[in-house]
Scaffold this motif. Sequence first.
Motif, PDB file in Angstrom:
ATOM      1  N   GLU A  35     -26.523  33.729 -21.032  1.00  0.00           N
ATOM      2  CA  GLU A  35     -26.532  34.756 -20.132  1.00  0.00           C
ATOM      3  C   GLU A  35     -25.055  35.175 -19.842  1.00  0.00           C
ATOM      4  O   GLU A  35     -24.260  34.507 -20.360  1.00  0.00           O
ATOM      5  CB  GLU A  35     -27.399  34.409 -18.979  1.00  0.00           C
ATOM      6  CG  GLU A  35     -28.782  33.891 -18.888  1.00  0.00           C
ATOM      7  CD  GLU A  35     -29.467  35.140 -19.158  1.00  0.00           C
ATOM      8  OE1 GLU A  35     -29.075  36.336 -19.338  1.00  0.00           O
ATOM      9  OE2 GLU A  35     -30.776  34.827 -19.069  1.00  0.00           O
ATOM     10  N   ASP A  36     -24.828  36.122 -19.218  1.00  0.00           N
ATOM     11  CA  ASP A  36     -23.353  36.520 -18.830  1.00  0.00           C
ATOM     12  C   ASP A  36     -22.859  35.851 -17.903  1.00  0.00           C
ATOM     13  O   ASP A  36     -21.530  35.707 -18.048  1.00  0.00           O
ATOM     14  CB  ASP A  36     -23.388  38.119 -18.264  1.00  0.00           C
ATOM     15  CG  ASP A  36     -23.352  39.124 -19.202  1.00  0.00           C
ATOM     16  OD1 ASP A  36     -23.181  38.851 -20.223  1.00  0.00           O
ATOM     17  OD2 ASP A  36     -23.682  40.437 -18.716  1.00  0.00           O
ATOM     18  N   ALA A  37     -23.640  34.701 -17.153  1.00  0.00           N
ATOM     19  CA  ALA A  37     -22.779  33.726 -16.332  1.00  0.00           C
ATOM     20  C   ALA A  37     -23.905  32.513 -16.259  1.00  0.00           C
ATOM     21  O   ALA A  37     -25.050  32.551 -16.303  1.00  0.00           O
ATOM     22  CB  ALA A  37     -22.640  34.595 -14.839  1.00  0.00           C
ATOM     23  N   VAL A  39     -26.008  29.994 -14.173  1.00  0.00           N
ATOM     24  CA  VAL A  39     -26.689  29.958 -12.689  1.00  0.00           C
ATOM     25  C   VAL A  39     -26.387  28.867 -12.281  1.00  0.00           C
ATOM     26  O   VAL A  39     -27.075  27.671 -12.849  1.00  0.00           O
ATOM     27  CB  VAL A  39     -28.108  30.679 -12.796  1.00  0.00           C
ATOM     28  CG1 VAL A  39     -28.546  30.418 -11.328  1.00  0.00           C
ATOM     29  CG2 VAL A  39     -27.770  32.230 -12.986  1.00  0.00           C
TER      30      VAL A  39
ATOM     31  N   LEU B  77     -20.931  38.997 -13.248  1.00  0.00           N
ATOM     32  CA  LEU B  77     -21.521  38.121 -12.221  1.00  0.00           C
ATOM     33  C   LEU B  77     -22.642  39.287 -11.844  1.00  0.00           C
ATOM     34  O   LEU B  77     -23.710  38.710 -11.378  1.00  0.00           O
ATOM     35  CB  LEU B  77     -20.656  37.955 -11.122  1.00  0.00           C
ATOM     36  CG  LEU B  77     -19.627  36.927 -11.276  1.00  0.00           C
ATOM     37  CD1 LEU B  77     -18.361  36.773 -10.307  1.00  0.00           C
ATOM     38  CD2 LEU B  77     -19.973  35.571 -11.567  1.00  0.00           C
ATOM     39  N   MET B  79     -24.400  41.257 -13.375  1.00  0.00           N
ATOM     40  CA  MET B  79     -25.346  41.373 -14.333  1.00  0.00           C
ATOM     41  C   MET B  79     -26.403  40.306 -14.030  1.00  0.00           C
ATOM     42  O   MET B  79     -27.539  40.216 -14.640  1.00  0.00           O
ATOM     43  CB  MET B  79     -25.062  41.487 -15.823  1.00  0.00           C
ATOM     44  CG  MET B  79     -24.423  42.586 -16.021  1.00  0.00           C
ATOM     45  SD  MET B  79     -25.171  44.443 -15.894  1.00  0.00           S
ATOM     46  CE  MET B  79     -24.268  44.673 -14.435  1.00  0.00           C
ATOM     47  N   MET B  80     -26.005  39.189 -13.361  1.00  0.00           N
ATOM     48  CA  MET B  80     -26.931  38.058 -12.961  1.00  0.00           C
ATOM     49  C   MET B  80     -27.640  38.147 -11.564  1.00  0.00           C
ATOM     50  O   MET B  80     -28.387  37.265 -11.147  1.00  0.00           O
ATOM     51  CB  MET B  80     -26.078  36.730 -13.315  1.00  0.00           C
ATOM     52  CG  MET B  80     -25.865  36.218 -14.372  1.00  0.00           C
ATOM     53  SD  MET B  80     -26.809  36.503 -15.948  1.00  0.00           S
ATOM     54  CE  MET B  80     -27.915  35.092 -15.294  1.00  0.00           C
ATOM     55  N   ILE B 150     -33.131  37.317 -12.642  1.00  0.00           N
ATOM     56  CA  ILE B 150     -32.641  38.112 -13.627  1.00  0.00           C
ATOM     57  C   ILE B 150     -32.269  37.235 -15.091  1.00  0.00           C
ATOM     58  O   ILE B 150     -31.599  36.463 -14.946  1.00  0.00           O
ATOM     59  CB  ILE B 150     -31.148  38.800 -13.319  1.00  0.00           C
ATOM     60  CG1 ILE B 150     -31.377  39.266 -11.977  1.00  0.00           C
ATOM     61  CG2 ILE B 150     -30.870  39.946 -14.464  1.00  0.00           C
ATOM     62  CD1 ILE B 150     -32.085  40.771 -11.666  1.00  0.00           C
TER      63      ILE B 150
END
Lengths: 326, 326
Positions: A35-37, A39, B77, B79-80, B150
Motif C-alpha cells: 500500500e502507500d503506507a 498501517v 498518508l 490515501m490510507m 482503505i
Amino acid sequence: MKINMAHGSGGKASAELMKDIFGKYFNNDVLSRMEDAAVLQINGKIAFSTDTFVVNPIFFKGGDIGKLSVCGTVNDLLMMGAEPRYLTAGFILEEGLDTNELETIVASMAKTASEAGVYIVAGDTKVIEGIGGLYINTSGIGLIPDGRDISSANLSEGDVIIVSGNLGEHHACILSARIGIENHIHSDCGILEPITHALFENEIKVKAMRDVTRGGLGTVLNEFAEASGCSIEIEEDSIPVSQEVRGFSDILGLDPLYMANEGKMIFVVSNEDADKALHIIKQTEMGKDASIIAKVRQGKGVIMKTHLGGSRAVDMLYGEGLPRIC
Amino acid sequence: MKINMAHGSGGKASAELMKDIFGKYFNNDVLSRMEDAAVLQINGKIAFSTDTFVVNPIFFKGGDIGKLSVCGTVNDLLMMGAEPRYLTAGFILEEGLDTNELETIVASMAKTASEAGVYIVAGDTKVIEGIGGLYINTSGIGLIPDGRDISSANLSEGDVIIVSGNLGEHHACILSARIGIENHIHSDCGILEPITHALFENEIKVKAMRDVTRGGLGTVLNEFAEASGCSIEIEEDSIPVSQEVRGFSDILGLDPLYMANEGKMIFVVSNEDADKALHIIKQTEMGKDASIIAKVRQGKGVIMKTHLGGSRAVDMLYGEGLPRIC
C-alpha cells in the motif's frame, strides 16, 4: 545487471526490482500489502527519527551502507530510551549500480534489522544519474516504556559521563579506505541495544544518552553542556582509544575527540550510580572498554584536563577538509 | 554562500546551518529540543510512510522540490484514510548548492507543511560531492480514525473508479523544463486533503484510494486489479486531460495514461455511491475536473474500451528512456 532509469520509473521495471530484491529480504505482513503506507497499531509514547546514509565506499571493514543505515536509526531510537520497532527505507540508486551489490546491501539491512528486532514496513526507491552510487534514508519508530525520561537537558552538577568504548574506529576505517592506507581497523558499526538493555535491566537511572557519531565526542559533549546549561570537565587520560586508531590519528594529525563512530555512545548518571553503571556495561562485549570520562560542573562549555595537568577549552568540531566519512 | 563539506560534518558548520535555515522555518516544540529523535504521544492506528524526492530541476512551474516533498508523503498518508500529523525530513545536499536556494526550498516545505497541518519533528542533513543538487526524503505518520478500511485489495465486481482531475500535468511540466520547451503547463503538485475531506465528511464509503504518481494511471489500475484479483475496464473517452497537456503529449508521443502526477488520485466506491461521490468532489476546486473512468469486472488485468469502440489491454509502464521526471 546494472541499475538504469527504468528501475525508477514506478512501472514494471520498478516492480520487478521490488519483488526480486526488496521483497526477497524485507518480507513481512505489513510490507507485503504494497500500500502507500504501512498501517500499525501504536499505544503510548514513541520516538520518531530519521537519518540519511551517504558513506563512501559502500562496503567497508566491519560493515556496509545497509548495516549502517539500520544501526544508525535504531541507535537514535535507543538513545531516547525507546524500544525500536518499525523502520522505513528510502533508496536513491545511481544509474550503473550493480544489482548484485544492491542485493548484498539489502540482505545486510535485513539481517541487521532482524538482529535489532525491527521490521522494515515501508520503502521507496528512486534512480538518479550517476556512477553506481547508493544513498539510503531510514526513518524509525520506537516505543518508550513508561517512566523513562532521557534528555540532553537533564544534566546537573556532580553527574558523571561514561563512554561505552574506544573512539574513532569508524572514522579511521572509512578514511583508510578512501585514502588507500592498509591497516586492520574495522568500523565499530553496530547496534547499541546490549548496552541500553544492561542499563535499564539493572535499573540504572540514565539521565541522558547519545550515540557519538559525526562530530565526535567533543561535539556531543558541547551539545549536552548547552542543552543543560552546565559545564563538562573531561579527563584527557580517560578517553579510550585503541592503539591502532591512536597510531593512525597521530600520523594524520586527527583528534579522536572529533572522529566519528557508529557503535559508541555516552550516557549520564548521577555520581552515586556511576561505578555500578560502569561495572554493568563492562560485562557486555560491546561495553568492555567503557570508561568514566567526564563530570558535570557549574558554568558553561567543555573543559579538558590534559595529560600534562593543564586545562583547555574543547569546542565543537567546525568542519573538515578531509573526505567525508559518514 | 555555497554548501561545502563542513556543512555535513556534524560540527559547528552543521549546527549553524540547522539554526540559520532549518530552525528558522521548522520551528516547533518537538524539533527545538534537538534530541536524537522526536518524542510523541500516539494512541491508535497509524499510517507510516516514506518517499524520496529527486526531481530535477528543483524549481518548476507550480512548485519546487520542497513543496513536492511534503505533498508526496502527506498524500501517501491521506490515501490510507489517515490524518497526516508528523513528518521527518532528511536532506542530501550536493556541494555547491546555494544556501539561498536551500532557504527558499525549506521555506516552501514549511509553508506546505503548515497548510497540510503537519509538523516536521525530526531531520537530518548530509553533504555529498556534486554540482549543487538536492535530494529530500520525508517520512510521515498519520492517524487513522476508527472504522476506516482503505485497501487496494478491497475492489469487487461492479465498483466504480473515479479520477480526481486532469492527468499528466506534473510530467509535462518537468519534461518541458528538462528539454527546454516553452509552454504554460504547471505541475499539479498539491495536497489531496480537500478531496479526501469532502469524501469522508459526506460519509462516502471509500474502498480504495491511491495518488497517481510515477507510473501513471495505467500502473495504479494494474496494481489495484492485481491486489484485488479482478479486472478493470477503463473508458478511453473518460480520461480527463487538459488541451495543453494533450497537445504536448501528442507531439512527443507520450501517453497520459502513463504520465506522472503529483496532485491527482483515484478512488473506488460501490456503484450506488458513484454519482454522489463524483458530485461531491466536483464541488471542490481541486476535484472540479473529476471523472468516472472505470468499472471493476470479474477477471484479471486492465482493459481499455477505446474511442473507436475496440478493446486493448493496458499494461503497467515498463520504464522510460526519457529524462526522469520525479
